[in-house]
Design a protein around this motif. Structure first.
Motif, PDB file in Angstrom:
ATOM      1  N   ILE A  18       0.782  -1.234   0.127  1.00  0.00           N
ATOM      2  CA  ILE A  18       0.128   0.049   0.097  1.00  0.00           C
ATOM      3  C   ILE A  18       0.828   1.256  -0.038  1.00  0.00           C
ATOM      4  N   ASN A  19       1.718   1.390   0.715  1.00  0.00           N
ATOM      5  CA  ASN A  19       2.602   2.498   0.779  1.00  0.00           C
ATOM      6  C   ASN A  19       3.419   2.486  -0.374  1.00  0.00           C
ATOM      7  N   LEU A  23      -0.662  -1.374  -4.120  1.00  0.00           N
ATOM      8  CA  LEU A  23      -1.925  -1.424  -4.063  1.00  0.00           C
ATOM      9  C   LEU A  23      -2.387  -0.095  -3.719  1.00  0.00           C
ATOM     10  N   LYS A  24      -3.456   0.546  -4.776  1.00  0.00           N
ATOM     11  CA  LYS A  24      -3.904   1.845  -4.693  1.00  0.00           C
ATOM     12  C   LYS A  24      -5.069   2.153  -4.004  1.00  0.00           C
ATOM     13  N   SER A  25      -5.371   3.422  -3.526  1.00  0.00           N
ATOM     14  CA  SER A  25      -6.683   3.817  -3.103  1.00  0.00           C
ATOM     15  C   SER A  25      -7.978   3.088  -3.671  1.00  0.00           C
ATOM     16  N   LEU A  58      -4.737   2.114   7.077  1.00  0.00           N
ATOM     17  CA  LEU A  58      -4.244   1.614   5.631  1.00  0.00           C
ATOM     18  C   LEU A  58      -5.591   1.079   4.738  1.00  0.00           C
ATOM     19  N   ILE A  59      -6.414   0.450   5.355  1.00  0.00           N
ATOM     20  CA  ILE A  59      -7.686  -0.067   4.673  1.00  0.00           C
ATOM     21  C   ILE A  59      -8.980   0.283   5.692  1.00  0.00           C
ATOM     22  N   VAL A  69      -8.438  -0.557   0.190  1.00  0.00           N
ATOM     23  CA  VAL A  69      -7.204  -0.109   0.493  1.00  0.00           C
ATOM     24  C   VAL A  69      -7.943   1.562   0.782  1.00  0.00           C
ATOM     25  N   TYR A  74      -2.147   8.225   3.383  1.00  0.00           N
ATOM     26  CA  TYR A  74      -1.456   7.552   4.468  1.00  0.00           C
ATOM     27  C   TYR A  74      -0.435   8.534   5.297  1.00  0.00           C
TER      28      TYR A  74
END
Length: 474
Positions: A18-19, A23-25, A58-59, A69, A74
């Motif tokens: 995610i960071n 994995l995107k928003s 994060l989720i 996500v 973040y």
């Protein structure tokens, strides 16, 4: 050790994706079952991974849909600080500020960010009206007579049945109905304490609890509280010699929205039972979880009857109905004596109406919709705060409930911000309301229970502009 290592490895691996932007928003994550299959882990371990990622913001979980996500940048908005109240019991009640906020709440055209209840537009009012009418025919005397001292039997049966979802395993005989959640808490404090005794609470704490405690002549000891995991267990251990009663909101407390992990609840229940200190558990927000699984209560781990579990439908269904209850454990006879002296009976018709609403399955359907709306509201509020509030603003990350805690730069006094905002028909709850000490003057609570609209978004923008003006003028 292997399970712990695997748990950390998987959680950190997803966090890293995610960071780094892999994995995107808005991307949907694998389901709990898929995570179990892919990594060979148990359902509990998979759920724990998702809870950890939620705690890191994060989720997000969406009921009946899964995990995604987060739409939040973040760490753009950091968490508020862990509270560090004085470890001396206090009674410096902010009466004047509380009166000012609550006196203005009836003002026409006011945007009520200050009162922690869901908007009537989010409640099934038409269905409740039908249940009230039905209750007048269902009750033997049309609801004009007294209920049994313990309260409406059908309501107690429905509450007992629902307790299975969080491990309560209650019987109808374990429960006493009350005129709302605060009535339940008041009866518990009266039954357990005497003037001069000390009650331990979270800090910050709901103003009603502080007012009732001080009104009964009790000393209030505010304990350090983490914005995500709630009351700090180590602080409670150190305070044990000083306290006679503990009153906590372990699930989605107001104003922080924190939720105590199960292992903390279990440890705390055991600790207090060992020292014969009763625990009053206010679980009025427990049904408002954003995720799939309602959190367990401290009562789930109570083997000695030392936990007095209190709740109501005031925050979920009908604030004005004043329907609450207590599962008082070994203190049942004391509570019945007090109810007899102070109330004799609860209101028959509304108890029957709520019982019928629960029995027909309407409550669960309503909760599913309400939870979804509140979670969306939370995300919308955070986007607006990110866009319009001063740089450096910190906010809580609730996983349920109705509250969002905002911490500004210390140069911003939210009591003064309230005075400016009320002129714009905006009502907030300044942080000083939630403590008996001189702290949280730069904080405020916002209720996320309003129906989201462009008007609400505009009011948040106005509020942010006022805070920016105060900061630039300081």
């Amino acid at each position: 050790m292997v399970k712990e290592y695997l748990y950390d490895e998987i959680a950190n691996g997803i966090a890293s994706q995610i960071n780094s932007g892999v994995l995107k928003s808005g991307d949907k994550l694998p389901s709990v079952r898929m995570l179990c299959r892919d990594y060979g882990i148990s359902m509990n371990t998979a759920k724990r991974i998702f809870l950890e990622l939620e705690a890191r913001s994060l989720i997000d979980s969406k009921p009946q849909s899964g995990y995604y996500v987060s739409r939040l940048p973040y760490m753009k908005l950091p968490l508020p600080e862990v509270s560090r109240p004085s470890q001396k019991a206090n009674s410096n009640d902010p009466d004047e500020l509380i009166r000012k906020v609550y006196t203005n709440m009836g003002k026409e055209g006011l945007t009520l960010f200050s009162i922690s209840v869901p908007s009537g537009l989010l409640l099934p009012l038409a269905k409740l009206k039908k249940e009230i009418i039905h209750a007048t025919t269902a009750l033997k005397d049309g609801g004009a007579g007294y209920e049994p001292l313990q309260g409406n039997l059908e309501l107690r049966r429905m509450i007992a049945a629902r307790s299975l979802s969080w491990g309560g395993n209650l019987l109808e005989s374990d429960l006493i109905t009350t005129s709302g959640g605060m009535h339940a808490l008041s009866l518990c404090l009266m039954a357990l304490g005497k003037a001069g005794d000390t009650v331990a609470v979270e800090s910050p704490c709901y103003p009603g609890i502080l007012q009732v405690a001080t009104g009964l002549g009790l000393k209030v000891l505010e304990l350090p509280t983490h914005p995500v995991t709630g009351l700090e267990i180590e602080a409670l251990k150190k305070a044990i010699p000083k306290i006679n009663i503990c009153l906590l909101v372990p699930n989605f407390s107001t104003p922080l929205g924190s939720c105590m992990p199960e292992e903390h609840k279990k440890e705390m229940v055991s600790l207090l039972a060992k020292h014969h200190i009763p625990l009053i558990e206010d679980d009025v927000y427990g049904d408002l979880c954003f995720g799939m699984q309602r959190p367990k209560c401290c009562k789930s781990f109570d083997e000695e009857g030392n936990v007095l579990w209190c709740s109501s439908v005031s925050k979920t269904l009908a604030p004005g109905y004043r329907v609450g209850w207590i599962a008082p454990g070994k203190y049942k006879e004391k509570l019945l004596q007090l109810k007899l002296a102070h109330a004799i009976s609860s209101t028959s018709i509304v108890q029957q109406a709520v019982a019928s609403f629960l029995k027909r399955g309407k409550y669960e359907n309503h909760l599913r919709q309400l939870r979804k709306v509140l979670q969306e509201n939370y995300l919308n509020y955070v986007e607006a705060i990110t866009a319009y509030f001063p740089e450096g603003t910190k906010i809580s990350r609730p996983l349920g409930g109705l509250a969002l805690w905002v911490e500004f730069d210390k140069k911003i006094n939210t009591g003064q911000l309230y005075d400016l905002a009320i002129k714009q028909n905006i009502s907030i709850a300044p942080g000083r309301m939630f403590t008996l000490q001189n702290q949280f003057e730069n904080c405020m609570r916002l209720c996320i229970g309003l129906l989201w609209s462009e008007e609400v978004k505009f009011k948040l923008r106005q509020l942010g502009n006022l805070a920016c003006m105060m900061l630039s003028a300081s």
